[in-house]
Design an enzyme around this catalytic site. Sequence first.
Site, mmCIF file in Angstrom:
data_model
loop_
_atom_site.group_PDB
_atom_site.id
_atom_site.type_symbol
_atom_site.label_atom_id
_atom_site.label_comp_id
_atom_site.label_asym_id
_atom_site.label_seq_id
_atom_site.Cartn_x
_atom_site.Cartn_y
_atom_site.Cartn_z
ATOM 1 N N PHE A 12 11.073 46.933 15.669
ATOM 2 C CA PHE A 12 11.935 46.959 16.867
ATOM 3 C C PHE A 12 13.035 48.010 16.713
ATOM 4 O O PHE A 12 13.123 48.976 17.483
ATOM 5 C CB PHE A 12 12.498 45.548 17.065
ATOM 6 C CG PHE A 12 13.669 45.443 18.004
ATOM 7 C CD1 PHE A 12 13.598 45.986 19.285
ATOM 8 C CD2 PHE A 12 14.838 44.781 17.614
ATOM 9 C CE1 PHE A 12 14.688 45.882 20.159
ATOM 10 C CE2 PHE A 12 15.910 44.670 18.473
ATOM 11 C CZ PHE A 12 15.840 45.229 19.747
ATOM 12 N N ASP A 54 3.099 49.931 1.000
ATOM 13 C CA ASP A 54 3.822 48.667 0.875
ATOM 14 C C ASP A 54 5.194 48.936 0.256
ATOM 15 O O ASP A 54 5.275 49.571 -0.801
ATOM 16 C CB ASP A 54 2.999 47.720 -0.025
ATOM 17 C CG ASP A 54 3.614 46.343 -0.103
ATOM 18 O OD1 ASP A 54 4.741 46.142 0.419
ATOM 19 O OD2 ASP A 54 2.976 45.457 -0.693
ATOM 20 N N SER A 118 23.220 42.661 8.090
ATOM 21 C CA SER A 118 23.323 41.657 9.151
ATOM 22 C C SER A 118 24.760 41.157 9.310
ATOM 23 O O SER A 118 25.226 40.327 8.531
ATOM 24 C CB SER A 118 22.394 40.495 8.792
ATOM 25 O OG SER A 118 22.716 39.364 9.547
ATOM 26 N N TYR A 143 18.890 34.650 3.882
ATOM 27 C CA TYR A 143 18.755 35.971 4.510
ATOM 28 C C TYR A 143 20.054 36.768 4.336
ATOM 29 O O TYR A 143 20.045 37.930 3.916
ATOM 30 C CB TYR A 143 18.420 35.741 5.983
ATOM 31 C CG TYR A 143 18.315 36.965 6.853
ATOM 32 C CD1 TYR A 143 17.119 37.662 6.954
ATOM 33 C CD2 TYR A 143 19.403 37.396 7.627
ATOM 34 C CE1 TYR A 143 17.018 38.776 7.787
ATOM 35 C CE2 TYR A 143 19.312 38.497 8.460
ATOM 36 C CZ TYR A 143 18.108 39.184 8.540
ATOM 37 O OH TYR A 143 18.016 40.272 9.366
ATOM 38 N N LYS A 147 20.923 40.191 2.112
ATOM 39 C CA LYS A 147 21.532 41.389 2.706
ATOM 40 C C LYS A 147 22.801 41.768 1.937
ATOM 41 O O LYS A 147 23.025 42.947 1.650
ATOM 42 C CB LYS A 147 21.894 41.135 4.178
ATOM 43 C CG LYS A 147 20.705 40.970 5.101
ATOM 44 C CD LYS A 147 20.017 42.286 5.350
ATOM 45 C CE LYS A 147 18.884 42.150 6.332
ATOM 46 N NZ LYS A 147 17.866 43.193 6.210
ATOM 47 N N ASN A 172 23.861 41.111 17.037
ATOM 48 C CA ASN A 172 22.542 40.719 17.542
ATOM 49 C C ASN A 172 22.001 41.801 18.461
ATOM 50 O O ASN A 172 22.362 41.838 19.644
ATOM 51 C CB ASN A 172 22.646 39.402 18.321
ATOM 52 C CG ASN A 172 22.920 38.243 17.399
ATOM 53 O OD1 ASN A 172 23.927 38.233 16.690
ATOM 54 N ND2 ASN A 172 22.026 37.288 17.367
ATOM 55 N N ILE A 202 17.007 25.424 22.414
ATOM 56 C CA ILE A 202 18.328 25.836 21.912
ATOM 57 C C ILE A 202 18.709 24.864 20.807
ATOM 58 O O ILE A 202 18.691 23.647 21.010
ATOM 59 C CB ILE A 202 19.376 25.825 23.054
ATOM 60 C CG1 ILE A 202 19.110 26.990 24.013
ATOM 61 C CG2 ILE A 202 20.792 25.890 22.495
ATOM 62 C CD1 ILE A 202 20.144 27.165 25.122
HETATM 63 N N1 LIG Z 1 16.445 42.409 14.785
HETATM 64 C C1 LIG Z 1 17.599 41.870 14.461
HETATM 65 O O1 LIG Z 1 18.144 41.011 15.163
HETATM 66 C C2 LIG Z 1 18.334 42.350 13.221
HETATM 67 C C3 LIG Z 1 19.718 42.098 13.081
HETATM 68 C C4 LIG Z 1 20.371 42.549 11.928
HETATM 69 C C5 LIG Z 1 19.644 43.195 10.928
HETATM 70 N N2 LIG Z 1 18.308 43.396 11.099
HETATM 71 C C6 LIG Z 1 17.579 44.068 10.012
HETATM 72 O O2 LIG Z 1 17.104 45.319 10.500
HETATM 73 C C7 LIG Z 1 15.862 45.634 9.873
HETATM 74 C C8 LIG Z 1 14.824 45.934 10.940
HETATM 75 O O3 LIG Z 1 14.706 44.815 11.808
HETATM 76 P P1 LIG Z 1 13.637 44.759 12.995
HETATM 77 O O4 LIG Z 1 14.077 43.698 13.928
HETATM 78 O O5 LIG Z 1 13.369 46.135 13.493
HETATM 79 O O6 LIG Z 1 12.355 44.230 12.194
HETATM 80 P P2 LIG Z 1 10.809 44.379 12.554
HETATM 81 O O7 LIG Z 1 10.112 43.240 11.918
HETATM 82 O O8 LIG Z 1 10.610 44.619 14.001
HETATM 83 O O9 LIG Z 1 10.409 45.695 11.756
HETATM 84 C C9 LIG Z 1 10.274 45.715 10.381
HETATM 85 C C10 LIG Z 1 9.310 46.838 10.020
HETATM 86 O O10 LIG Z 1 9.179 46.830 8.601
HETATM 87 C C11 LIG Z 1 7.807 46.978 8.273
HETATM 88 N N3 LIG Z 1 7.551 46.280 7.018
HETATM 89 C C12 LIG Z 1 7.787 44.981 6.727
HETATM 90 N N4 LIG Z 1 7.415 44.711 5.467
HETATM 91 C C13 LIG Z 1 6.932 45.863 4.951
HETATM 92 C C14 LIG Z 1 6.401 46.217 3.682
HETATM 93 N N5 LIG Z 1 6.294 45.343 2.690
HETATM 94 N N6 LIG Z 1 6.014 47.496 3.491
HETATM 95 C C15 LIG Z 1 6.120 48.428 4.485
HETATM 96 N N7 LIG Z 1 6.635 48.131 5.714
HETATM 97 C C16 LIG Z 1 7.024 46.869 5.935
HETATM 98 C C17 LIG Z 1 7.039 46.336 9.398
HETATM 99 O O11 LIG Z 1 5.735 46.899 9.509
HETATM 100 C C18 LIG Z 1 7.921 46.696 10.598
HETATM 101 O O12 LIG Z 1 7.514 47.954 11.105
HETATM 102 C C19 LIG Z 1 15.513 44.437 8.984
HETATM 103 O O13 LIG Z 1 15.942 44.695 7.680
HETATM 104 C C20 LIG Z 1 16.326 43.307 9.577
HETATM 105 O O14 LIG Z 1 16.620 42.316 8.626
HETATM 106 C C21 LIG Z 1 17.641 43.001 12.213
#
Ligand SMILES: NC(=O)c1ccc[n+]([C@@H]2O[C@H](COP(=O)([O-])OP(=O)(O)OC[C@H]3O[C@@H](n4cnc5c(N)ncnc54)[C@H](O)[C@@H]3O)[C@@H](O)[C@H]2O)c1
Length: 317
Positions: A12, A54, A118, A143, A147, A172, A202
């Site tokens: 995302f 990976d 986060s 989590y 972080k 968020n 919720i």
């Molecule tokens: N979405 C949220 O609300 C949010 C908020 C704060 C922080 N974050 C952090 O931001 C980062 C991205 O979040 P997101 O929502 O885009 O996540 P997401 O799950 O949409 O994307 C994660 C990506 O990482 C890749 N991935 C996961 N494990 C892998 C592995 N072992 N090897 C290679 N690629 C791998 C997946 O293919 C995916 O493309 C994360 O670290 C998440 O914790 C997200």
Amino acid sequence: MKKAVILGGGGFIGSHLADELIKHDYEVTLFNRPHFDRKNVKHLTGQVAEIEGDFNNESDVERAIKGQPIVFHLVGTTSLQSSAENIVNDLDVNVLSSVRLLEKSIECGVKKIVFVSSGGTVYGPSVQIPIRENHPLNPICAYGLSKSAIEQHLCCNNYLQGLDYAVLRFANPYGKRQNTSRKQGAICTFLEKLYRNEPVEIWGDGSVVRDYVYISDAVKALRLAAECRTKEKTFNVGTGTGYSLNEIKAFIEKETGGRLKVMYKAPRSFDVPVNVLDVSLIREVLGWQSRTTLVEGIQKTWEWINSRSRDELACSK
Ligand SMILES: NC(=O)c1ccc[n+]([C@@H]2O[C@H](COP(=O)([O-])OP(=O)(O)OC[C@H]3O[C@@H](n4cnc5c(N)ncnc54)[C@H](O)[C@@H]3O)[C@@H](O)[C@H]2O)c1
């Protein structure tokens, strides 16, 4: 030409960051798991290089970061819920692999790592609202612990080895391409449920307050952090304004004209009651601030929810 690799670039946040970097003339490489779902990056075909591998495998990571001055670390392998269910796995796949990434980055001559942390979980129950970056870190979920551990390793590594870094503590983020199947991200999940005419769950009475930042604003902060060499390394990325889940529900009903059915469930022990980020530091140092209002963000996300193809709808279930 400016150049960067996005670890987790197919997700995302990563796919929006890729859009932002391309707009600013970067040569972009995406690193993702083999056979990952390409729906978020289909539109980037031909505009980015792609490497599959990976994150937990050192040689795959080495292939991804070799020759890259900037590494955006966005690999997230767990959610709040799954990290709570398997703390050891969370440490293993997130913290240990991130520490290996730092070691490899030194070896490979990476200049800077930008990490998405986060802001919703690293602080834990807050003693001050809005929360400044110097607030104590007392996470109450695995989590958030992972972080904050990764943040500390970045800081320590910078001190000992000189590898530059930036930590962006996201509130968020929400908007198009958010995965609504993970029970994560209230705005997108509520809109998806409304679209499907299904009830939303919720946890608690709906009074939990969060800071919601629109995704295309949030990724600009990542680019600015990569480009600026600053003595401040850690920044909140939010709006500075909080809304309760019940308020979000009301906004959504007003903007869409729909009616959300809600099932109130027992509160989760690892959800803090209020989380709103102070964003004055990032405004002063990087000149960043969120531009999209909550109403505009809900409208844009609702348009996206309604515009998806039948295939995408099947995947988001
Ligand atoms: N979405 C949220 O609300 C949010 C908020 C704060 C922080 N974050 C952090 O931001 C980062 C991205 O979040 P997101 O929502 O885009 O996540 P997401 O799950 O949409 O994307 C994660 C990506 O990482 C890749 N991935 C996961 N494990 C892998 C592995 N072992 N090897 C290679 N690629 C791998 C997946 O293919 C995916 O493309 C994360 O670290 C998440 O914790 C997200």
